[in-house]
Design a protein around this motif. Structure first.
Motif, PDB file in Angstrom:
ATOM      1  N   ARG A  76      -7.220  10.758  -6.563  1.00  0.00           N
ATOM      2  CA  ARG A  76      -6.544  11.810  -6.792  1.00  0.00           C
ATOM      3  C   ARG A  76      -6.918  12.760  -7.789  1.00  0.00           C
ATOM      4  O   ARG A  76      -7.315  12.564  -8.648  1.00  0.00           O
ATOM      5  CB  ARG A  76      -4.804  11.532  -7.269  1.00  0.00           C
ATOM      6  CG  ARG A  76      -4.264  10.289  -6.319  1.00  0.00           C
ATOM      7  CD  ARG A  76      -2.964  10.111  -6.747  1.00  0.00           C
ATOM      8  NE  ARG A  76      -2.368   8.581  -6.415  1.00  0.00           N
ATOM      9  CZ  ARG A  76      -1.890   8.650  -5.208  1.00  0.00           C
ATOM     10  NH1 ARG A  76      -1.542   9.564  -4.500  1.00  0.00           N
ATOM     11  NH2 ARG A  76      -1.407   7.496  -4.936  1.00  0.00           N
ATOM     12  N   ASP A 131       4.197   5.939   3.027  1.00  0.00           N
ATOM     13  CA  ASP A 131       5.586   6.330   2.646  1.00  0.00           C
ATOM     14  C   ASP A 131       6.191   6.968   4.086  1.00  0.00           C
ATOM     15  O   ASP A 131       7.386   7.251   3.840  1.00  0.00           O
ATOM     16  CB  ASP A 131       5.451   7.529   1.445  1.00  0.00           C
ATOM     17  CG  ASP A 131       4.565   6.759   0.330  1.00  0.00           C
ATOM     18  OD1 ASP A 131       4.551   5.623   0.030  1.00  0.00           O
ATOM     19  OD2 ASP A 131       4.294   7.738  -0.497  1.00  0.00           O
ATOM     20  N   MET A 173       7.159   0.095  -2.168  1.00  0.00           N
ATOM     21  CA  MET A 173       6.751   1.423  -2.422  1.00  0.00           C
ATOM     22  C   MET A 173       7.401   2.452  -1.676  1.00  0.00           C
ATOM     23  O   MET A 173       8.400   2.206  -0.915  1.00  0.00           O
ATOM     24  CB  MET A 173       5.363   1.531  -2.161  1.00  0.00           C
ATOM     25  CG  MET A 173       4.406   0.783  -3.276  1.00  0.00           C
ATOM     26  SD  MET A 173       2.582   1.180  -3.108  1.00  0.00           S
ATOM     27  CE  MET A 173       1.771   0.704  -4.444  1.00  0.00           C
ATOM     28  N   GLU A 227      11.096   1.832  -4.563  1.00  0.00           N
ATOM     29  CA  GLU A 227      10.750   2.408  -5.989  1.00  0.00           C
ATOM     30  C   GLU A 227      10.995   3.541  -6.407  1.00  0.00           C
ATOM     31  O   GLU A 227      11.456   3.692  -7.563  1.00  0.00           O
ATOM     32  CB  GLU A 227       9.073   2.210  -5.878  1.00  0.00           C
ATOM     33  CG  GLU A 227       8.509   3.362  -5.123  1.00  0.00           C
ATOM     34  CD  GLU A 227       7.000   3.710  -5.506  1.00  0.00           C
ATOM     35  OE1 GLU A 227       6.612   3.170  -6.598  1.00  0.00           O
ATOM     36  OE2 GLU A 227       6.380   4.104  -4.446  1.00  0.00           O
ATOM     37  N   HIS A 254       0.509  -2.978  -4.688  1.00  0.00           N
ATOM     38  CA  HIS A 254      -0.474  -2.163  -3.787  1.00  0.00           C
ATOM     39  C   HIS A 254      -0.799  -3.104  -2.688  1.00  0.00           C
ATOM     40  O   HIS A 254      -1.368  -2.738  -1.967  1.00  0.00           O
ATOM     41  CB  HIS A 254      -1.725  -1.965  -4.583  1.00  0.00           C
ATOM     42  CG  HIS A 254      -1.402  -0.756  -5.479  1.00  0.00           C
ATOM     43  ND1 HIS A 254      -0.721  -1.003  -6.608  1.00  0.00           N
ATOM     44  CD2 HIS A 254      -1.714   0.681  -5.338  1.00  0.00           C
ATOM     45  CE1 HIS A 254      -0.654   0.167  -7.385  1.00  0.00           C
ATOM     46  NE2 HIS A 254      -1.125   1.227  -6.607  1.00  0.00           N
TER      47      HIS A 254
HETATM   48  O1  F6P Z   1       1.640   7.346  -1.720  1.00  0.00           O
HETATM   49  C1  F6P Z   1       1.365   6.113  -1.397  1.00  0.00           C
HETATM   50  C2  F6P Z   1       1.704   5.314  -2.476  1.00  0.00           C
HETATM   51  O2  F6P Z   1       1.254   3.990  -2.286  1.00  0.00           O
HETATM   52  C3  F6P Z   1       3.358   5.189  -3.021  1.00  0.00           C
HETATM   53  O3  F6P Z   1       4.039   4.499  -2.147  1.00  0.00           O
HETATM   54  C4  F6P Z   1       3.188   4.911  -4.538  1.00  0.00           C
HETATM   55  O4  F6P Z   1       4.227   5.324  -5.200  1.00  0.00           O
HETATM   56  C5  F6P Z   1       1.796   5.392  -4.715  1.00  0.00           C
HETATM   57  O5  F6P Z   1       1.031   5.761  -3.764  1.00  0.00           O
HETATM   58  C6  F6P Z   1       1.123   4.727  -5.950  1.00  0.00           C
HETATM   59  O6  F6P Z   1       0.034   5.299  -6.217  1.00  0.00           O
HETATM   60  P1  F6P Z   1      -1.008   4.660  -7.246  1.00  0.00           P
HETATM   61  O7  F6P Z   1      -2.140   3.983  -6.252  1.00  0.00           O
HETATM   62  O8  F6P Z   1      -1.844   5.876  -7.729  1.00  0.00           O
HETATM   63  O9  F6P Z   1      -0.617   3.857  -8.072  1.00  0.00           O
END
Ligand code: F6P
Length: 334
Positions: A76, A131, A173, A227, A254
């Motif tokens: 990101r 998502d 998630m 979440e 994850h």
């Molecule tokens: O957008 C996908 C996702 O897995 C969401 O469900 C979750 O809120 C977010 O990414 C988690 O992000 P990261 O991997 O940065 O913790």
């Protein structure tokens, strides 16, 4: 757009999703079929800023169809949010001679795609996120595999909850959306499912549902929390305070994003990758390739970003109706 695309970039950005590799493979192999060269950009938009790339051919995407994660890595990028960062990304495109970029990811990825397209680099987006929260597409790559992973984990939790006659509170998630939670909740026969799209009434949505299940003879309870609703730990504490039972809390986290993509995700990703490059080869850019019903559709990025997808609340009704107990006690429909 009247442009000939000779060389394109492909990247994956944002949270990874099972099936991203299948999409990369499809982009590369379709490009090869059209005589277009392909460059993989590593680590998402940040890779475009840093000129972090790998030249790809048909063979370099062999053996990745069944693999989770993304061979191109993902990130990101904060820097890409700034004009300076994006200018560096455009400079990379010019340097590498990229006529267009195929960006595989979710909402944040497509915001980046729109910004880049406004700077003169045609972009095609492919929706990939567990998502399933992309408005312009019924389906996003990775959702089905993530649901199956969560169902598998929760089935295991149920076994031990049943043996010990306990209450399980499981956080799944989904960011701000409840698609994953509701779908999974129906699939595992949850006692209660909490989603951000429905304002929480703790007494009605949790306490009453556990109580009704108990009155109907159940001695274990499965509560699924998206979440986006808040912490499952807090929900567990509130259950303890309200009814006196001590729930066990599990945050799946994850684990839901990993694993080999299932058939639906491989097939969808392959078709999306194919249609993305076909659009470019036919001279169209600045689109997102999505699904509507079983078909592929192309939606201009700007329009696509305005589109909203709502959680189908009739599914919530289905979930509640399934709480009819063996003893015949149902939660009244409302
Ligand atoms: O957008 C996908 C996702 O897995 C969401 O469900 C979750 O809120 C977010 O990414 C988690 O992000 P990261 O991997 O940065 O913790």
């Amino acid at each position: 757009m009247d442009k000939k695309f000779r060389r394109i970039g492909v990247l994956t950005s944002g949270g990874d999703a099972p099936g991203m590799n299948a999409a990369v493979r499809a982009v590369v192999r379709t490009a090869v079929a059209y005589g277009i060269e392909c460059v993989g950009i590593r680590r998402g938009w940040q890779g475009l800023i840093n000129s972090d790339f790998v030249v790809l051919d048909a063979a370099s995407v062999g053996h990745i169809l069944s693999r989770g994660g993304t061979m191109l890595y993902t990130a990101r990028s904060e820097e890409f949010l700034s004009e300076k960062g994006r200018a560096r990304a455009v400079a990379t495109c010019r340097m590498l001679g990229l006529d267009a970029v195929v960006a595989i990811g979710g909402d944040g990825t497509f915001q980046g795609a729109l910004a880049l397209s406004k700077m003169g680099i045609p972009v095609i987006g492919i929706p990939a996120t567990i998502d399933n929260d992309i408005g312009c597409s019924n389906y996003t790559i990775g959702f089905d595999t993530a649901c199956n992973t969560a169902v598998d984990c929760i089935d295991r939790l149920r076994d031990t909850m049943q043996s010990h006659e306990r209450c399980s509170v499981v956080e799944v998630m989904g960011r701000n959306a409840g698609f994953l939670a509701l779908y999974v909740g129906i699939a595992i026969g949850a006692t209660a499912v909490l989603v951000p799209e429905r304002e929480l009434n703790f007494e009605r949505d949790v306490v009453e549902r556990i109580r009704n299940a108990r009155l109907a003879g159940s001695t274990h309870f499965m509560v699924v929390v998206a979440e986006g609703v808040g912490s499952a730990v807090d929900i567990g504490k509130r259950i303890h305070e309200a009814i006196g039972i001590e729930p066990r809390v599990t945050v799946l986290g994850h684990i839901q994003r990993g694993g080999s993509p299932n058939a639906r995700d491989r097939e969808t990703a392959t078709r999306m990758g194919y249609f993305a490059v076909k659009a470019l080869a036919e001279g169209r850019g600045n689109l997102i390739v999505g699904t509507r019903g079983g078909d592929m559709v192309e939606i201009p990025i700007e329009e696509a970003l305005q589109m909203q997808k709502h959680l189908q609340m009739d599914r919530y009704q289905v979930l509640e109706t399934m709480s009819v107990s063996a003893a015949g006690m149902a939660t009244p429909l409302r």
